[in-house]
Design a protein around this motif. Structure first.
Motif, short mmCIF file in Angstrom:
data_model
loop_
_atom_site.label_atom_id
_atom_site.label_comp_id
_atom_site.label_asym_id
_atom_site.label_seq_id
_atom_site.Cartn_x
_atom_site.Cartn_y
_atom_site.Cartn_z
N HIS A 39 39.96 51.16 7.47
CA HIS A 39 41.11 50.26 7.52
C HIS A 39 41.77 50.27 8.91
CE1 HIS A 39 40.66 50.96 3.16
NE2 HIS A 39 40.95 49.69 3.12
N SER A 40 41.15 50.92 9.87
CA SER A 40 41.71 51.02 11.21
C SER A 40 41.42 49.75 12.01
CB SER A 40 41.10 52.23 11.94
OG SER A 40 39.73 51.98 12.22
N TYR A 41 42.16 49.56 13.11
CA TYR A 41 41.91 48.40 13.96
C TYR A 41 40.59 48.52 14.71
CZ TYR A 41 43.45 51.02 18.15
OH TYR A 41 43.57 51.93 19.17
N TRP A 42 40.09 49.73 14.90
CA TRP A 42 38.89 49.92 15.71
C TRP A 42 37.60 49.95 14.91
CZ3 TRP A 42 42.52 53.82 15.02
CH2 TRP A 42 42.09 54.96 14.34
N ASP B 246 47.16 51.91 21.76
CA ASP B 246 48.57 52.27 21.66
C ASP B 246 48.92 53.73 21.88
OD1 ASP B 246 47.36 53.26 19.41
OD2 ASP B 246 48.53 52.07 18.00
N ALA B 247 47.98 54.55 22.30
CA ALA B 247 48.29 55.98 22.42
C ALA B 247 48.07 56.51 23.84
CB ALA B 247 47.46 56.78 21.42
N HIS B 248 48.26 55.67 24.83
CA HIS B 248 48.06 56.08 26.22
C HIS B 248 48.90 57.29 26.60
CE1 HIS B 248 46.66 51.93 26.00
NE2 HIS B 248 45.90 52.20 27.04
N GLY B 249 50.15 57.31 26.14
CA GLY B 249 51.05 58.41 26.47
C GLY B 249 50.54 59.75 25.99
N LEU B 250 49.99 59.77 24.78
CA LEU B 250 49.42 61.01 24.25
C LEU B 250 48.26 61.48 25.12
CD1 LEU B 250 49.00 63.22 22.06
CD2 LEU B 250 47.51 61.56 20.88
N TYR B 251 47.31 60.60 25.37
CA TYR B 251 46.10 61.00 26.06
C TYR B 251 46.34 61.36 27.53
CZ TYR B 251 44.06 59.32 21.77
OH TYR B 251 43.77 59.14 20.44
N LYS B 252 47.32 60.75 28.15
CA LYS B 252 47.64 61.09 29.55
C LYS B 252 48.08 62.55 29.66
CE LYS B 252 48.58 56.58 31.45
NZ LYS B 252 49.54 55.66 32.08
N GLN B 253 48.69 63.09 28.60
CA GLN B 253 49.12 64.48 28.62
C GLN B 253 47.94 65.44 28.67
OE1 GLN B 253 52.18 65.44 25.59
NE2 GLN B 253 52.26 63.23 25.25
N TYR B 254 46.74 64.94 28.40
CA TYR B 254 45.54 65.79 28.36
C TYR B 254 44.52 65.38 29.43
CZ TYR B 254 47.99 67.38 24.40
OH TYR B 254 48.99 67.89 23.62
#
Length: 143
Positions: free
Chosen positions: A25-28, A112-120
């Motif tokens: 059911h995800s967008y991807w 929509d999760a660029h902020g999360l992944y940039k932290q890593y």
């Protein structure tokens, strides 16, 4: 560690039905057949987030050769378990996993999760002009 939760990379503990319920059911990967997802999981380094009741509440997988490259896919935490730091903990576990050390490149795609992944350590492509794709977004509609 977060109280009441645990993370494992033991593929045998992954709840395929639970993962499929979310991913399909995800967008991807809307509509992904369960057999396709099973094959993908069996050929990936998987990480599951579980509640103290044993319910799978999160998931991620690295598609990788374990030597030079990995692609992060199918990352989620169920909505009712968000806001507790689980996604950050999941990302730390993935990035600290022994098989993810010394890789030349890791990739991912997100809306929509660029902020999360940039932290890593993830960033926009430094040289997007060298990357190409063969993309079939409707592949599961024909399955």
């Amino acid at each position: 560690m977060i109280d009441g939760y645990r993370i494992t990379s033991d593929r045998s503990e992954m709840n395929i039905e639970s993962i499929h319920n979310f991913i399909s059911h995800s967008y991807w990967a809307s509509g992904i057949p369960i057999e396709t997802l099973k094959k993908a999981i069996n050929n990936s380094l998987c990480f599951g987030v579980f509640s103290s009741q044993g319910l799978q509440v999160g998931f991620a997988r690295m598609i990788t050769d374990l030597s030079t490259y990995a692609y992060l896919a199918d990352v989620y935490v169920l909505e009712e378990h968000r806001g507790k730091g689980l996604s950050k903990w999941l990302m730390r576990e993935i990035m600290d996993h022994p098989d993810m050390q010394g890789l030349r490149r890791m990739g991912l795609a997100t809306l929509d999760a660029h902020g999360l992944y940039k932290q890593y350590g993830f960033s926009e492509l430094a040289t997007p002009e060298i990357f190409m794709e063969n993309w079939n977004p409707d592949v599961y509609k024909n399955a």
